[in-house]
Scaffold this motif. Structure first.
Motif, PDB file in Angstrom:
ATOM      1  N   GLN A   1     -38.720 -11.162   6.508  1.00  0.00           N
ATOM      2  CA  GLN A   1     -39.822 -11.138   6.593  1.00  0.00           C
ATOM      3  C   GLN A   1     -39.996 -10.840   5.314  1.00  0.00           C
ATOM      4  OE1 GLN A   1     -42.235 -13.074   8.368  1.00  0.00           O
ATOM      5  NE2 GLN A   1     -40.304 -13.638   9.613  1.00  0.00           N
ATOM      6  N   LYS A   2     -39.534  -9.851   5.423  1.00  0.00           N
ATOM      7  CA  LYS A   2     -39.941  -9.045   4.123  1.00  0.00           C
ATOM      8  C   LYS A   2     -38.987  -8.669   2.824  1.00  0.00           C
ATOM      9  CE  LYS A   2     -44.276  -6.872   5.960  1.00  0.00           C
ATOM     10  NZ  LYS A   2     -45.185  -5.151   5.925  1.00  0.00           N
ATOM     11  N   ASN A   3     -39.327  -8.731   1.520  1.00  0.00           N
ATOM     12  CA  ASN A   3     -37.667  -8.445   0.256  1.00  0.00           C
ATOM     13  C   ASN A   3     -39.375  -8.190  -0.525  1.00  0.00           C
ATOM     14  OD1 ASN A   3     -38.779 -11.096  -0.770  1.00  0.00           O
ATOM     15  ND2 ASN A   3     -36.759 -11.303   0.259  1.00  0.00           N
ATOM     16  N   ASP A   4     -39.019  -7.677  -2.218  1.00  0.00           N
ATOM     17  CA  ASP A   4     -39.220  -8.341  -2.679  1.00  0.00           C
ATOM     18  C   ASP A   4     -40.240  -9.437  -3.680  1.00  0.00           C
ATOM     19  OD1 ASP A   4     -38.210  -5.095  -3.715  1.00  0.00           O
ATOM     20  OD2 ASP A   4     -37.214  -5.888  -4.839  1.00  0.00           O
ATOM     21  N   GLU A   5     -40.027 -11.063  -2.926  1.00  0.00           N
ATOM     22  CA  GLU A   5     -40.806 -11.576  -3.225  1.00  0.00           C
ATOM     23  C   GLU A   5     -41.652 -11.734  -2.256  1.00  0.00           C
ATOM     24  OE1 GLU A   5     -38.338 -14.866  -5.427  1.00  0.00           O
ATOM     25  OE2 GLU A   5     -37.201 -13.092  -6.125  1.00  0.00           O
TER      26      GLU A   5
END
Length: 154
Positions: free
Chosen positions: A113-117
Protein backbone atom coordinates in the motif's frame (compact mmCIF):
# COMPACT_ATOMS: atom_id res chain seq x y z
CA UNK A 1 23.82 8.93 -10.68
CA UNK A 2 21.03 8.17 -13.16
CA UNK A 3 20.42 9.66 -16.57
CA UNK A 4 17.88 12.26 -15.45
CA UNK A 5 20.13 13.53 -12.67
CA UNK A 6 23.04 13.82 -15.12
CA UNK A 7 20.91 15.74 -17.62
CA UNK A 8 19.52 18.02 -14.91
CA UNK A 9 23.07 18.96 -13.88
CA UNK A 10 23.66 20.13 -17.46
CA UNK A 11 20.37 21.88 -18.28
CA UNK A 12 18.85 22.76 -14.92
CA UNK A 13 15.03 22.92 -14.91
CA UNK A 14 14.60 23.43 -18.68
CA UNK A 15 12.30 21.02 -20.55
CA UNK A 16 13.71 17.54 -20.98
CA UNK A 17 12.32 14.79 -23.22
CA UNK A 18 11.69 11.58 -21.25
CA UNK A 19 10.22 8.17 -21.99
CA UNK A 20 7.70 7.04 -19.41
CA UNK A 21 6.71 3.38 -19.13
CA UNK A 22 3.58 2.29 -17.31
CA UNK A 23 1.26 -0.65 -16.81
CA UNK A 24 -2.51 -0.69 -16.70
CA UNK A 25 -3.16 -3.51 -14.23
CA UNK A 26 -6.73 -4.66 -14.56
CA UNK A 27 -8.97 -7.03 -12.65
CA UNK A 28 -12.23 -7.46 -14.54
CA UNK A 29 -13.75 -3.98 -14.88
CA UNK A 30 -11.31 -2.54 -12.36
CA UNK A 31 -8.00 -0.73 -12.79
CA UNK A 32 -5.24 -0.50 -10.19
CA UNK A 33 -4.43 3.12 -9.39
CA UNK A 34 -1.67 4.53 -7.25
CA UNK A 35 -2.26 7.54 -4.99
CA UNK A 36 1.01 9.48 -5.30
CA UNK A 37 2.93 10.93 -2.36
CA UNK A 38 4.30 13.88 -4.34
CA UNK A 39 0.86 15.12 -5.46
CA UNK A 40 -2.76 14.43 -4.58
CA UNK A 41 -3.42 12.49 -7.79
CA UNK A 42 -4.17 8.93 -8.84
CA UNK A 43 -2.48 7.18 -11.76
CA UNK A 44 -1.12 3.90 -13.00
CA UNK A 45 2.22 2.57 -11.76
CA UNK A 46 5.14 3.50 -13.96
CA UNK A 47 8.25 5.57 -14.32
CA UNK A 48 11.09 6.68 -16.54
CA UNK A 49 13.08 4.49 -18.92
CA UNK A 50 16.78 4.24 -18.04
CA UNK A 51 19.53 4.23 -20.67
CA UNK A 52 19.79 0.87 -22.41
CA UNK A 53 16.62 -0.50 -20.81
CA UNK A 54 13.80 -2.08 -22.83
CA UNK A 55 10.46 -0.30 -22.42
CA UNK A 56 8.67 -3.49 -21.36
CA UNK A 57 11.30 -4.18 -18.71
CA UNK A 58 11.10 -0.58 -17.44
CA UNK A 59 7.32 -0.92 -17.12
CA UNK A 60 7.69 -4.20 -15.20
CA UNK A 61 10.45 -2.79 -12.97
CA UNK A 62 8.55 0.37 -12.11
CA UNK A 63 5.30 -1.49 -11.44
CA UNK A 64 7.07 -3.92 -9.11
CA UNK A 65 8.96 -1.14 -7.30
CA UNK A 66 5.76 0.80 -6.72
CA UNK A 67 3.23 -1.99 -6.07
CA UNK A 68 5.20 -5.07 -5.04
CA UNK A 69 3.45 -7.01 -7.82
CA UNK A 70 5.32 -9.11 -10.36
CA UNK A 71 4.03 -8.50 -13.86
CA UNK A 72 3.55 -11.50 -16.13
CA UNK A 73 2.60 -11.33 -19.80
CA UNK A 74 1.57 -7.86 -20.97
CA UNK A 75 -0.08 -6.48 -24.07
CA UNK A 76 1.05 -3.26 -25.67
CA UNK A 77 -1.66 -0.64 -25.06
CA UNK A 78 -0.37 2.52 -26.71
CA UNK A 79 2.08 5.37 -27.21
CA UNK A 80 1.07 8.80 -25.94
CA UNK A 81 2.85 12.06 -26.75
CA UNK A 82 2.12 15.73 -27.29
CA UNK A 83 1.23 18.65 -25.05
CA UNK A 84 -0.58 16.41 -22.54
CA UNK A 85 2.81 14.89 -21.76
CA UNK A 86 4.16 18.17 -20.36
CA UNK A 87 4.76 18.37 -16.63
CA UNK A 88 6.36 20.89 -14.34
CA UNK A 89 7.24 19.48 -10.95
CA UNK A 90 7.27 21.29 -7.61
CA UNK A 91 11.07 21.72 -7.83
CA UNK A 92 10.69 23.51 -11.20
CA UNK A 93 11.88 20.63 -13.40
CA UNK A 94 10.04 20.50 -16.73
CA UNK A 95 9.54 17.43 -18.91
CA UNK A 96 7.77 16.37 -22.07
CA UNK A 97 7.11 12.67 -21.70
CA UNK A 98 6.48 10.13 -24.43
CA UNK A 99 4.56 7.42 -22.62
CA UNK A 100 4.70 3.74 -23.54
CA UNK A 101 1.75 2.00 -21.92
CA UNK A 102 1.14 -1.72 -21.43
CA UNK A 103 -1.87 -3.62 -20.08
CA UNK A 104 -2.12 -6.83 -18.07
CA UNK A 105 -4.23 -8.84 -15.67
CA UNK A 106 -1.39 -11.33 -15.17
CA UNK A 107 0.18 -10.39 -11.84
CA UNK A 108 1.46 -12.25 -8.81
CA UNK A 109 2.76 -11.18 -5.44
CA UNK A 110 1.46 -9.16 -2.53
CA UNK A 111 0.14 -5.66 -3.24
CA UNK A 112 1.88 -3.11 -1.02
CA UNK A 113 0.00 0.00 0.00
CA UNK A 114 2.63 2.54 0.96
CA UNK A 115 6.20 3.36 -0.04
CA UNK A 116 8.21 6.46 -0.95
CA UNK A 117 6.06 7.10 -4.04
CA UNK A 118 2.68 5.69 -2.96
CA UNK A 119 0.11 6.64 -0.34
CA UNK A 120 -2.13 3.76 -1.40
CA UNK A 121 -3.02 1.37 -4.21
CA UNK A 122 -6.69 0.74 -4.95
CA UNK A 123 -8.60 -1.17 -7.62
CA UNK A 124 -11.29 1.19 -8.95
CA UNK A 125 -14.27 0.22 -11.06
CA UNK A 126 -14.07 1.84 -14.51
CA UNK A 127 -17.32 3.71 -13.77
CA UNK A 128 -16.22 4.95 -10.35
CA UNK A 129 -12.77 6.49 -10.83
CA UNK A 130 -11.46 9.14 -8.45
CA UNK A 131 -11.90 12.73 -9.69
CA UNK A 132 -8.23 13.64 -9.22
CA UNK A 133 -6.64 11.52 -11.95
CA UNK A 134 -3.08 12.41 -12.91
CA UNK A 135 -3.52 14.90 -15.78
CA UNK A 136 -0.60 13.32 -17.67
CA UNK A 137 -2.21 9.89 -17.50
CA UNK A 138 -5.91 10.68 -17.74
CA UNK A 139 -6.12 10.16 -21.50
CA UNK A 140 -4.86 6.58 -21.48
CA UNK A 141 -6.86 5.74 -18.37
CA UNK A 142 -9.97 7.03 -20.17
CA UNK A 143 -9.00 5.13 -23.34
CA UNK A 144 -8.98 2.00 -21.14
CA UNK A 145 -12.38 2.92 -19.67
CA UNK A 146 -13.87 3.44 -23.14
CA UNK A 147 -12.14 0.33 -24.50
CA UNK A 148 -10.42 2.18 -27.32
CA UNK A 149 -8.95 -0.45 -29.67
CA UNK A 150 -5.27 -0.99 -29.07
CA UNK A 151 -2.57 -0.23 -29.96
CA UNK A 152 -3.28 3.46 -29.60
CA UNK A 153 -0.82 5.98 -30.99
CA UNK A 154 -1.49 9.56 -29.95
Amino acid sequence: MNYLQTMREMIGNKPLLTVGCGVIIEKGNQILLQHRTDADVWGIPGGVLELGEQVSEAARREAQEETGLIIGDMDFFGVYSGQEGFAQYANGDQVFSIQMIFKTSNVTGELIQKNDESRAHVFFDKHDLPPNLNSHQKRFIMDWVHQVPTPVIK
